[in-house]
Write an enzyme that holds these catalytic residues in place. Structure first.
Site, PDB file in Angstrom:
ATOM      1  N   HIS A  17      37.375  45.826  46.361  1.00 30.77           N
ATOM      2  CA  HIS A  17      36.000  45.366  46.614  1.00 30.77           C
ATOM      3  C   HIS A  17      35.492  45.871  47.964  1.00 30.77           C
ATOM      4  O   HIS A  17      34.342  46.287  48.078  1.00 30.77           O
ATOM      5  CB  HIS A  17      35.938  43.833  46.579  1.00 30.77           C
ATOM      6  CG  HIS A  17      36.210  43.276  45.221  1.00 30.77           C
ATOM      7  ND1 HIS A  17      35.240  42.691  44.440  1.00 30.77           N
ATOM      8  CD2 HIS A  17      37.354  43.237  44.482  1.00 30.77           C
ATOM      9  CE1 HIS A  17      35.769  42.316  43.283  1.00 30.77           C
ATOM     10  NE2 HIS A  17      37.054  42.624  43.294  1.00 30.77           N
ATOM     11  N   ASP A 117      29.064  39.894  46.755  1.00 31.09           N
ATOM     12  CA  ASP A 117      30.120  40.050  45.767  1.00 31.09           C
ATOM     13  C   ASP A 117      30.254  38.743  44.993  1.00 31.09           C
ATOM     14  O   ASP A 117      29.679  37.712  45.379  1.00 31.09           O
ATOM     15  CB  ASP A 117      31.433  40.374  46.508  1.00 31.09           C
ATOM     16  CG  ASP A 117      32.408  41.186  45.668  1.00 31.09           C
ATOM     17  OD1 ASP A 117      32.314  41.130  44.429  1.00 31.09           O
ATOM     18  OD2 ASP A 117      33.274  41.869  46.255  1.00 31.09           O
ATOM     19  N   HIS A 366      46.467  52.212  36.472  1.00 31.84           N
ATOM     20  CA  HIS A 366      46.100  50.904  35.926  1.00 31.84           C
ATOM     21  C   HIS A 366      44.687  50.818  35.372  1.00 31.84           C
ATOM     22  O   HIS A 366      44.282  49.777  34.885  1.00 31.84           O
ATOM     23  CB  HIS A 366      46.284  49.833  37.001  1.00 31.84           C
ATOM     24  CG  HIS A 366      45.591  50.176  38.302  1.00 31.84           C
ATOM     25  ND1 HIS A 366      44.340  50.761  38.370  1.00 31.84           N
ATOM     26  CD2 HIS A 366      45.997  50.030  39.591  1.00 31.84           C
ATOM     27  CE1 HIS A 366      44.006  50.944  39.627  1.00 31.84           C
ATOM     28  NE2 HIS A 366      44.999  50.513  40.406  1.00 31.84           N
TER      29      HIS A 366
END
Length: 471
Positions: A17, A117, A366
């Site tokens: 983030h 966020d 991933h």
């Protein structure tokens, strides 16, 4: 001439983030927007250097956590990577304690916009109190946000909607009007309910935070582009009833060309890469916050060995390793057996520089959205093995778009070395995988087009921010 636009950035304390918010800050600074980027001191120290021409536009604001008991959070821990998974909830609690000093900063600065966020659900009250506009910046794909749905599906506050069952998360949502693969597998769904929908010790779940910010934001900004996710962006506009603006994928700047023989701490690694054939090597890396078990590391190692492909693996210590000894990380003799074919690098590796090397042809990773963007800007084929959070949704989006092959798991979610080898060979060398390699090369023209993302997407986002302040 009008007043220059001022925004405050409130990223969550995780590397996945912090960096997208920083990249958005850089992109806005290039468009002459003044940005105050708020995080804890240690997180701010980790950010890349800002070029001198942009420094007048970016103000890095370190606000420390209050003094916390070391049993609550390890001493000096400020990001997800430093917090054991059993204490990750405590990081959310510590983050929420930043609310008061951040409120004082915002009251003093009075910016035009707060760009928040998911974790900063309290920014809603701050924005309302001071009459400041609020934008929610989504750092993952539009497809993942569409899957989780509109605010009323994210919280049980609206009694018309029950919280989802695990089964309901295993097929595409009813509001998606086109064929979609974006859903969780059975073995993932129970975990999703736990990390996403369960309330933590302060009584607010991940999805409740998101629902609150979506409901009150003036605009939803998503780190994606129409070229890749135009279909999902349209659905998201419809289900939220909000303006939805793609910011472009914010591709990080590609590293400068390294001179052969250049001396640096990674010299041996790059010397080895220099000797390999173009596009022949698989880069293996699962990021800073994906904590693999020893069993998973061993199965990946056996899969690499069975594939017979050359590889470079940036490996972090598994959660169940008792020592720092390599033999406790990897199958016995693996490093010796694979020394001709592969290179295992322990700890942090310069991922962007490795991906930019001409010998790299694919990546086993991933499927976190930031790594997808880094990898596709070089046109490498993708082998995806998702582990946590929304990664399975990103993986299935990439498969749906013909950009990746996903490693099949056993029904219980455990890994199979044979399936890892099979997926790697399909993506890298087999004839049936040529469409994947071709699609990845075509995607590089979009993901690597810095002008498209800066001028077109960021330009449109800045216009929106300015026009709405004026209104």
């Amino acid at each position: 001439m009008g007043k220059e636009l001022q925004v405050v950035m409130l990223p969550w304390s995780g590397f996945g983030h912090l960096m997208p918010f920083f990249q958005l800050s850089i992109a806005l600074a290039k468009a002459k927007v003044h940005v105050s980027y708020i995080s804890t001191p240690r997180n701010i120290q980790r950010l890349p250097k800002i070029s001198p021409d942009l420094q007048p536009f970016i103000h890095l604001v370190p606000i420390p956590f209050p003094r916390l008991d070391p049993d609550f959070l390890p001493e000096g821990a400020e990001a997800g990577i430093e917090v054991p998974s059993e204490k990750s909830e405590n990081l959310h609690i510590a983050y929420d304690l930043l609310q008061t000093p951040i409120k004082h900063f915002i009251a003093d600065q009075m910016p035009d916009w707060i760009i928040a966020d998911f974790a900063a659900h309290w920014a809603v009250e701050i924005a309302k109190e001071y009459g400041i506009l609020l934008a929610y910046f989504i750092i993952s794909s539009a497809a993942a946000s569409v899957f989780f749905g509109p605010p009323e599906y994210l919280t049980s506050a609206n009694r018309n909607y029950a919280l989802p069952s695990p089964q309901s998360l295993t097929s595409p949502r009813e509001w998606i009007t086109f064929p979609s693969l974006v859903a969780f597998k059975e073995h993932e769904a129970t975990n999703v309910l736990q990390w996403a929908f369960a309330a933590n010790s302060i009584g607010i779940s991940f999805t409740s935070r998101i629902a609150k910010i979506i409901s009150t934001s003036q605009v939803l900004a998503i780190r994606t582009c129409n070229e890749i996710e135009g279909d999902y962006l349209e659905v998201y506009k419809k289900i939220t009833g909000k303006p939805v603006i793609p910011t472009g994928v914010l591709p990080p700047d590609q590293p400068g060309k390294r001179e052969k023989g250049e001396i640096n701490s990674d010299g041996a690694m790059f010397d080895w890469l220099d000797k390999q054939k173009p596009r022949s090597i698989v880069f293996v890396g699962f990021g800073s916050e994906c904590k693999l078990s020893k069993e998973q590391v061993h199965e990946i190692a056996h899969g690499l060995e069975l594939s017979e492909l050359p590889f470079i693996w940036g490996l972090r210590k598994p959660i169940s390793a008792n020592t720092d000894e390599v033999d406790d990380f990897l199958p016995s003799g693996f490093v010796d057996r694979s020394s001709e074919k592969g290179l295992v690098c322990f700890g942090w590796v310069p991922q962007m520089e490795i991906l930019g090397h001409p010998s790299i042809g694919g990546s086993l990773f991933h499927s976190g959205w930031g790594s997808v963007i880094e990898t596709l800007q070089f046109g490498h084929c993708l082998v995806v093995l998702p582990f946590m959070y929304g990664q399975p949704l990103e993986a299935r989006l990439l498969v749906e778009k013909g950009l990746a092959v996903e490693v099949k798991r056993n029904e219980d979610g455990s890994l199979s070395r044979d399936e890892i080898a099979k997926a790697l060979r399909l993506a890298m060398v087999e004839e049936e995988g040529e469409h994947l390699r071709s699609n990845a090369r075509k995607a590089a023209a979009v993901f690597g087009d810095h002008k498209l993302h800066q001028d077109h997407y960021i330009g449109a986002f800045v216009d929106y921010l300015k026009n709405n302040v004026a209104n």
